[in-house]
Write a protein that holds these residues in place. Structure first.
Motif, PDB file in Angstrom:
ATOM      1  N   GLN A   9      18.034  55.735  71.580  1.00  0.00           N
ATOM      2  CA  GLN A   9      17.872  56.355  72.810  1.00  0.00           C
ATOM      3  C   GLN A   9      18.051  55.314  74.026  1.00  0.00           C
ATOM      4  O   GLN A   9      18.623  55.204  74.780  1.00  0.00           O
ATOM      5  CB  GLN A   9      16.732  57.000  72.857  1.00  0.00           C
ATOM      6  N   GLU A  10      17.118  54.264  73.623  1.00  0.00           N
ATOM      7  CA  GLU A  10      17.124  53.027  74.327  1.00  0.00           C
ATOM      8  C   GLU A  10      18.423  52.268  74.760  1.00  0.00           C
ATOM      9  O   GLU A  10      18.776  52.069  75.724  1.00  0.00           O
ATOM     10  CB  GLU A  10      16.202  51.959  73.873  1.00  0.00           C
ATOM     11  N   ILE A  12      21.547  53.528  74.120  1.00  0.00           N
ATOM     12  CA  ILE A  12      22.511  54.331  74.652  1.00  0.00           C
ATOM     13  C   ILE A  12      22.354  54.411  76.236  1.00  0.00           C
ATOM     14  O   ILE A  12      23.180  54.376  76.909  1.00  0.00           O
ATOM     15  CB  ILE A  12      22.359  55.661  74.075  1.00  0.00           C
ATOM     16  N   SER A  13      21.142  54.516  76.511  1.00  0.00           N
ATOM     17  CA  SER A  13      20.827  54.490  78.085  1.00  0.00           C
ATOM     18  C   SER A  13      20.962  53.202  78.825  1.00  0.00           C
ATOM     19  O   SER A  13      21.320  53.086  79.935  1.00  0.00           O
ATOM     20  CB  SER A  13      19.397  55.137  78.464  1.00  0.00           C
ATOM     21  N   SER A  14      20.947  52.269  78.097  1.00  0.00           N
ATOM     22  CA  SER A  14      21.150  50.945  78.666  1.00  0.00           C
ATOM     23  C   SER A  14      22.413  50.379  78.660  1.00  0.00           C
ATOM     24  O   SER A  14      22.978  49.804  79.647  1.00  0.00           O
ATOM     25  CB  SER A  14      19.986  49.542  78.200  1.00  0.00           C
ATOM     26  N   ARG A  16      25.383  52.473  77.830  1.00  0.00           N
ATOM     27  CA  ARG A  16      26.008  53.313  78.188  1.00  0.00           C
ATOM     28  C   ARG A  16      27.614  53.467  77.735  1.00  0.00           C
ATOM     29  O   ARG A  16      28.553  53.203  78.490  1.00  0.00           O
ATOM     30  CB  ARG A  16      26.039  53.625  79.769  1.00  0.00           C
ATOM     31  N   ILE A  37      21.896  62.700  73.243  1.00  0.00           N
ATOM     32  CA  ILE A  37      21.270  61.378  74.089  1.00  0.00           C
ATOM     33  C   ILE A  37      22.482  61.356  74.996  1.00  0.00           C
ATOM     34  O   ILE A  37      22.202  61.039  76.381  1.00  0.00           O
ATOM     35  CB  ILE A  37      20.792  60.442  73.374  1.00  0.00           C
ATOM     36  N   CYS A  38      23.578  61.012  74.821  1.00  0.00           N
ATOM     37  CA  CYS A  38      25.020  61.170  75.609  1.00  0.00           C
ATOM     38  C   CYS A  38      24.859  62.112  76.657  1.00  0.00           C
ATOM     39  O   CYS A  38      25.023  61.792  77.812  1.00  0.00           O
ATOM     40  CB  CYS A  38      25.989  61.018  74.759  1.00  0.00           C
ATOM     41  N   VAL A  41      22.162  61.223  79.390  1.00  0.00           N
ATOM     42  CA  VAL A  41      22.414  60.277  80.324  1.00  0.00           C
ATOM     43  C   VAL A  41      23.649  60.645  81.004  1.00  0.00           C
ATOM     44  O   VAL A  41      23.863  59.927  81.943  1.00  0.00           O
ATOM     45  CB  VAL A  41      22.443  58.922  79.553  1.00  0.00           C
ATOM     46  N   HIS A  43      26.589  60.589  79.888  1.00  0.00           N
ATOM     47  CA  HIS A  43      27.989  59.838  79.841  1.00  0.00           C
ATOM     48  C   HIS A  43      27.937  59.368  78.056  1.00  0.00           C
ATOM     49  O   HIS A  43      27.048  59.180  77.548  1.00  0.00           O
ATOM     50  CB  HIS A  43      27.564  58.206  80.261  1.00  0.00           C
TER      51      HIS A  43
END
Length: 175
Positions: A9-10, A12-14, A16, A37-38, A41, A43
């Protein structure tokens, strides 16, 4: 373990990524988690590659299934066609022997831009510390990868929760 899910998750969010290419979908749990998770966020999409047909696996609007052996050249070419130049995060989750894991890495690492990751999962097998009889597997592949490819370095910050099935397997592209 849930701590690896937090690390995914971390990342993917950083990072992107436009695409997450996942090999070894198994029952599809990780695939649908990554897709969700995509969605959170706002994206990215997931392309999961597995030799088994996709029937019975979870569906998600951001999830695409591709049947085939991830380390085969024709399958890798199809993956490249689908992601078509987008930024990529790769999760090598096939739990295969050293050779096949290394081969998967060689097929997909060039899709990953600087700052993104190739995550080699299940580096705990072959007595590292579980499943001692597995034989040379993902952890041994990571050692080979690091010896041959100076574009990636392990990112120990992704193991900050101290419980991971992927120790040493969070490989961040540094050049």
């Amino acid at each position: 373990p849930p701590t690896d899910l937090l690390a995914y998750q971390e990342i993917i969010s950083s990072v992107r990524p436009d695409w997450i290419v996942e090999t070894g979908a198994g029952d599809g749990g990780r695939s649908v988690y990554l897709a969700s998770i995509c969605a959170l966020v706002g994206h990215g999409r997931v392309l999961t590659v597995d030799p088994s047909p996709a029937e019975g696996r979870p569906e998600h609007p951001r999830l695409t299934h591709l049947s085939g052996r991830p380390h085969h050249r024709d399958v890798a070419e199809e993956v490249k066609r689908i992601v078509d130049g987008g930024s990529v995060l790769v999760v090598l989750g096939s739990v295969t022997d050293r050779h096949s894991t290394s081969e998967e890495f060689e097929r997909y690492w060039q899709l990953v831009p600087v700052g993104s990751y190739v995550i080699v999962t299940d580096t705990v097998v072959n007595g590292n510390p579980v499943w001692a009889g597995f034989g040379p597997g993902p952890a041994e592949a990571v050692k080979q990868i690091q010896a041959r490819n100076g574009n990636f370095a392990p990112d120990p910050t992704m193991e900050k929760y101290h419980l991971s099935f992927n120790p040493g397997g969070y490989l961040r592209r540094v050049r």
